[in-house]
Design a protein around this motif. Structure first.
Motif, PDB file in Angstrom:
ATOM      1  N   MET A   1       0.987   5.736  -5.439  1.00  0.00           N
ATOM      2  CA  MET A   1       1.825   4.723  -6.098  1.00  0.00           C
ATOM      3  C   MET A   1       2.799   5.421  -7.029  1.00  0.00           C
ATOM      4  SD  MET A   1       0.591   1.594  -8.555  1.00  0.00           S
ATOM      5  CE  MET A   1       1.784   0.448  -9.218  1.00  0.00           C
ATOM      6  N   MET A 182      -8.910   1.355  -8.504  1.00  0.00           N
ATOM      7  CA  MET A 182      -8.075   1.230  -9.692  1.00  0.00           C
ATOM      8  C   MET A 182      -8.457   2.246 -10.765  1.00  0.00           C
ATOM      9  SD  MET A 182      -7.261  -2.128 -12.050  1.00  0.00           S
ATOM     10  CE  MET A 182      -8.600  -1.922 -13.216  1.00  0.00           C
ATOM     11  N   THR A 262      -3.795   2.947  -7.812  1.00  0.00           N
ATOM     12  CA  THR A 262      -3.686   1.538  -8.193  1.00  0.00           C
ATOM     13  C   THR A 262      -3.910   1.418  -9.695  1.00  0.00           C
ATOM     14  OG1 THR A 262      -4.524   0.842  -6.038  1.00  0.00           O
ATOM     15  CG2 THR A 262      -4.618  -0.770  -7.832  1.00  0.00           C
TER      16      THR A 262
END
Length: 283
Positions: A1, A182, A262
């Protein structure tokens, strides 16, 4: 990301701005157009269009006057039974981005006050029923004099940075309680007797075995899950090898700015902290 290297300054959506003025000195009865925030645990009562009730629903208890928002009275209460049509219950945490920021922030404040009021109906020392004060937000024991104010637990969050082989990196950690995949900045509660600066150093050392330097304050955010105030910082790496604290940190690692995992949702100050730090660093 990956994240953009710069982003426009945004207004803080996590303050009690939005025209709200807290007060304990309210009318004896709510006005017909009052805003009602009704809870069952941490779930807020809303209709099918995610609107609050236009009047106080039946089956509520523990009514509390909170203040006014742009001249409109704001009240909160608890459901004493199940929700009735056309209303359903929604977890406050999941409502971010679905309802206006003003309502989400106000809901967080209301939830903390309602829960404090519910859990301090009796004195924790002598078990006498407590009485709400008319002048300030406190419940007092008429027998022994114990006064109980709404609880607030300060916590620190630190985003650690370094340059490795010419590449800027951030340290992100994964709690066992996070959603799959995450990561976020390191965080922990301030202990009695310590400053927030000491807590920032201690938490990083305890949970990752790393030393920090150049601690810089970023911003704060009330976090009503259940009653925290998050104080966010950035810092620079000052040494050590990563050793994740068992039971607290499932994984901790360095991530390049253009290869982030994430991240937490935008309801959390962690996301704003990470975006701000990544955006302000040189390539």
């Amino acid at each position: 990301m990956s994240l953009p290297t710069s982003s426009p300054a945004l207004p803080d959506p996590f303050s009690n701005g939005h025209g709200f003025r807290a007060s304990v000195r309210g009318p004896a009865q709510a006005s017909p157009d009052a805003l009602w925030l009704i809870f069952s645990g941490d779930r807020l009562l809303l209709d099918g269009e995610l609107q609050t009730p236009s009047r106080q629903p039946e089956g509520t208890e523990g009514e509390v006057y909170l203040g006014d928002q742009e001249g409109r009275e704001v009240w909160a209460a608890r459901l004493s039974g199940p929700a009735s049509a056309p209303y359903t219950l929604h977890r406050l945490r999941t409502l971010h981005g679905q309802v206006p920021d003003a309502l989400w922030v106000l809901g967080g404040y209301a939830y903390q006050i309602v829960e404090w009021d519910r859990t301090h109906r009796y004195c924790g020392f002598c078990a006498t029923p407590t009485v709400a004060d008319a002048a300030e937000r406190v419940r007092r024991c008429p027998n022994c004099g114990l006064s109980v104010y709404p609880r607030l637990a300060p916590a620190v969050m630190v985003l650690l940075t370094r340059r490795h082989e010419g590449r800027p990196q951030v340290l992100l950690c994964r709690s066992p309680h996070f959603a799959l995949g995450m990561y976020s900045a390191n965080a922990g509660f301030v202990e009695p007797g310590e400053t927030v600066e000491h807590a920032a150093h201690r938490e990083m050392k305890e949970e990752t075995n790393l030393e920090i330097t150049n601690l810089r304050y970023f911003a704060s955010q009330p976090w009503p899950f259940p009653h925290s105030l998050m104080l966010a910082f950035s810092a620079e790496y000052a040494g050590g090898e990563i050793i994740a604290q068992p039971g607290e940190i499932e994984d901790a690692r360095w991530f390049d700015y253009d290869d982030l995992p994430t991240l937490p949702g935008r309801a959390s100050i962690a996301r704003r902290l990470i975006e701000a730090v990544v955006g302000e660093q040189p390539e």
